[in-house]
Motif scaffolding. Structure first.
Motif, PDB file in Angstrom:
ATOM      1  N   CYS A  22       0.861  -1.174   0.000  1.00 25.04           N
ATOM      2  CA  CYS A  22       0.000   0.000   0.000  1.00 25.04           C
ATOM      3  C   CYS A  22       0.903   1.232   0.000  1.00 25.04           C
ATOM      4  CB  CYS A  22      -0.905   0.003   1.221  1.00 25.04           C
ATOM      5  SG  CYS A  22      -1.998   1.442   1.337  1.00 25.04           S
ATOM      6  N   ALA A  23       0.795   2.040  -1.047  1.00 26.59           N
ATOM      7  CA  ALA A  23       1.558   3.281  -1.151  1.00 26.59           C
ATOM      8  C   ALA A  23       0.756   4.414  -0.530  1.00 26.59           C
ATOM      9  CB  ALA A  23       1.861   3.586  -2.610  1.00 26.59           C
ATOM     10  N   LEU A  24       1.369   5.094   0.404  1.00 24.23           N
ATOM     11  CA  LEU A  24       0.701   6.138   1.180  1.00 24.23           C
ATOM     12  C   LEU A  24       1.301   7.497   0.830  1.00 24.23           C
ATOM     13  CD1 LEU A  24       1.297   4.181   4.477  1.00 24.23           C
ATOM     14  CD2 LEU A  24      -0.857   4.230   3.243  1.00 24.23           C
ATOM     15  N   SER A  25       0.450   8.489   0.629  1.00 24.55           N
ATOM     16  CA  SER A  25       0.946   9.826   0.322  1.00 24.55           C
ATOM     17  C   SER A  25      -0.049  10.877   0.779  1.00 24.55           C
ATOM     18  CB  SER A  25       1.205   9.963  -1.185  1.00 24.55           C
ATOM     19  OG  SER A  25       0.002   9.781  -1.913  1.00 24.55           O
ATOM     20  N   GLY A  26       0.448  12.092   0.966  1.00 30.12           N
ATOM     21  CA  GLY A  26      -0.426  13.205   1.279  1.00 30.12           C
ATOM     22  C   GLY A  26      -0.420  13.670   2.711  1.00 30.12           C
ATOM     23  N   THR A  27       0.189  12.902   3.602  1.00 29.29           N
ATOM     24  CA  THR A  27       0.290  13.312   4.989  1.00 29.29           C
ATOM     25  C   THR A  27       1.388  12.482   5.653  1.00 29.29           C
ATOM     26  OG1 THR A  27      -0.960  13.785   7.019  1.00 29.29           O
ATOM     27  CG2 THR A  27      -1.379  11.685   5.960  1.00 29.29           C
ATOM     28  N   ASP A  28       1.703  12.800   6.890  1.00 29.89           N
ATOM     29  CA  ASP A  28       2.720  12.062   7.633  1.00 29.89           C
ATOM     30  C   ASP A  28       2.063  10.859   8.288  1.00 29.89           C
ATOM     31  OD1 ASP A  28       4.912  12.795  10.483  1.00 29.89           O
ATOM     32  OD2 ASP A  28       4.805  11.106   9.088  1.00 29.89           O
ATOM     33  N   PHE A  29       2.169   9.700   7.623  1.00 31.24           N
ATOM     34  CA  PHE A  29       1.532   8.499   8.126  1.00 31.24           C
ATOM     35  C   PHE A  29       2.304   7.851   9.265  1.00 31.24           C
ATOM     36  CE2 PHE A  29      -1.971   8.001   5.271  1.00 31.24           C
ATOM     37  CZ  PHE A  29      -1.586   8.657   4.106  1.00 31.24           C
ATOM     38  N   SER A  30       3.528   8.292   9.509  1.00 23.71           N
ATOM     39  CA  SER A  30       4.359   7.634  10.509  1.00 23.71           C
ATOM     40  C   SER A  30       3.780   7.759  11.921  1.00 23.71           C
ATOM     41  CB  SER A  30       5.775   8.206  10.474  1.00 23.71           C
ATOM     42  OG  SER A  30       5.775   9.564  10.895  1.00 23.71           O
ATOM     43  N   ILE A  31       2.877   8.690  12.140  1.00 27.15           N
ATOM     44  CA  ILE A  31       2.332   8.903  13.486  1.00 27.15           C
ATOM     45  C   ILE A  31       1.104   8.050  13.750  1.00 27.15           C
ATOM     46  CG2 ILE A  31       3.205  11.266  13.514  1.00 27.15           C
ATOM     47  CD1 ILE A  31       0.372  12.235  13.015  1.00 27.15           C
ATOM     48  N   TYR A  32       0.655   7.304  12.744  1.00 29.56           N
ATOM     49  CA  TYR A  32      -0.590   6.560  12.872  1.00 29.56           C
ATOM     50  C   TYR A  32      -0.379   5.052  12.899  1.00 29.56           C
ATOM     51  CZ  TYR A  32      -2.643  10.966  11.260  1.00 29.56           C
ATOM     52  OH  TYR A  32      -3.015  12.284  11.121  1.00 29.56           O
ATOM     53  N   ALA A  33      -1.307   4.360  13.554  1.00 27.62           N
ATOM     54  CA  ALA A  33      -1.418   2.919  13.358  1.00 27.62           C
ATOM     55  C   ALA A  33      -2.024   2.677  11.979  1.00 27.62           C
ATOM     56  CB  ALA A  33      -2.300   2.305  14.437  1.00 27.62           C
ATOM     57  N   MET A  34      -1.660   1.558  11.374  1.00 29.91           N
ATOM     58  CA  MET A  34      -2.167   1.235  10.040  1.00 29.91           C
ATOM     59  C   MET A  34      -2.617  -0.216  10.029  1.00 29.91           C
ATOM     60  SD  MET A  34       0.447   3.210   7.468  1.00 29.91           S
ATOM     61  CE  MET A  34       2.017   2.965   8.257  1.00 29.91           C
ATOM     62  N   SER A  35      -3.532  -0.526   9.131  1.00 27.64           N
ATOM     63  CA  SER A  35      -4.089  -1.869   9.133  1.00 27.64           C
ATOM     64  C   SER A  35      -4.474  -2.334   7.740  1.00 27.64           C
ATOM     65  CB  SER A  35      -5.313  -1.939  10.055  1.00 27.64           C
ATOM     66  OG  SER A  35      -6.293  -0.995   9.666  1.00 27.64           O
ATOM     67  N   TRP A  36      -4.599  -3.638   7.619  1.00 27.56           N
ATOM     68  CA  TRP A  36      -5.146  -4.287   6.431  1.00 27.56           C
ATOM     69  C   TRP A  36      -6.492  -4.898   6.799  1.00 27.56           C
ATOM     70  CZ3 TRP A  36      -3.366  -4.009   1.550  1.00 27.56           C
ATOM     71  CH2 TRP A  36      -2.038  -3.612   1.347  1.00 27.56           C
ATOM     72  N   HIS A  37      -7.447  -4.743   5.899  1.00 28.29           N
ATOM     73  CA  HIS A  37      -8.767  -5.311   6.051  1.00 28.29           C
ATOM     74  C   HIS A  37      -9.085  -6.108   4.799  1.00 28.29           C
ATOM     75  CE1 HIS A  37     -10.077  -2.566   9.458  1.00 28.29           C
ATOM     76  NE2 HIS A  37      -8.923  -2.072   9.078  1.00 28.29           N
ATOM     77  N   ARG A  38     -10.062  -6.979   4.894  1.00 30.31           N
ATOM     78  CA  ARG A  38     -10.497  -7.702   3.706  1.00 30.31           C
ATOM     79  C   ARG A  38     -12.005  -7.893   3.739  1.00 30.31           C
ATOM     80  NH1 ARG A  38      -7.947 -13.717   4.943  1.00 30.31           N
ATOM     81  NH2 ARG A  38      -9.412 -14.338   6.590  1.00 30.31           N
ATOM     82  N   GLN A  39     -12.554  -8.043   2.547  1.00 32.36           N
ATOM     83  CA  GLN A  39     -13.986  -8.276   2.423  1.00 32.36           C
ATOM     84  C   GLN A  39     -14.235  -9.296   1.329  1.00 32.36           C
ATOM     85  OE1 GLN A  39     -16.435  -4.775   1.795  1.00 32.36           O
ATOM     86  NE2 GLN A  39     -18.229  -5.829   2.589  1.00 32.36           N
ATOM     87  N   ALA A  40     -14.810 -10.414   1.725  1.00 33.00           N
ATOM     88  CA  ALA A  40     -15.175 -11.463   0.779  1.00 33.00           C
ATOM     89  C   ALA A  40     -16.613 -11.236   0.323  1.00 33.00           C
ATOM     90  CB  ALA A  40     -15.028 -12.827   1.441  1.00 33.00           C
TER      91      ALA A  40
END
Length: 111
Positions: A22-40
């Protein structure tokens, strides 16, 4: 403008491996928790993996021991390494940060 762009989805055989990015841009993502989700199809979206800013990780029981979430704050990327994949892993996979979502990448596990 904040953007999350997933890639790496593919068709794999049971027991196979795949890495999502996942390529992230537009803000400082280093300060946040991040996650993966899925939907079947026909199911609710579920969180499969979470990584805090300090690197601590959490996994859904269904993927623990098979999936690994990681982050590279310098390059602005979030990863999901998936091993020993199962048919039930078939879903659209999304990265998520705060209130931002990517468009998803399709993962299909089939023989």
């Amino acid at each position: 403008q904040v953007q999350l762009v997933e890639s790496g989805g593919a068709l794999v055989h049971p027991g196979g491996s795949l890495t999502l990015s996942c390529a992230l841009s537009g803000t400082d993502f280093s300060i946040y928790a991040m996650s993966w989700h899925r939907q079947a199809p026909g199911k609710e979206r579920e969180q499969v993996a979470l990584i805090y800013r300090n690197g601590v990780t959490q996994y859904a029981e269904s993927v623990a021991g098979r999936f690994t979430i990681s982050r590279d704050d310098y390059s602005g990327r979030l990863y999901l390494q998936m091993n020993n994949m199962e048919v039930d892993d078939t879903a659209m996979y999304y990265c998520h940060v705060v209130n931002w979502w990517g468009q998803g990448t399709q993962v299909t596990v089939s023989s």
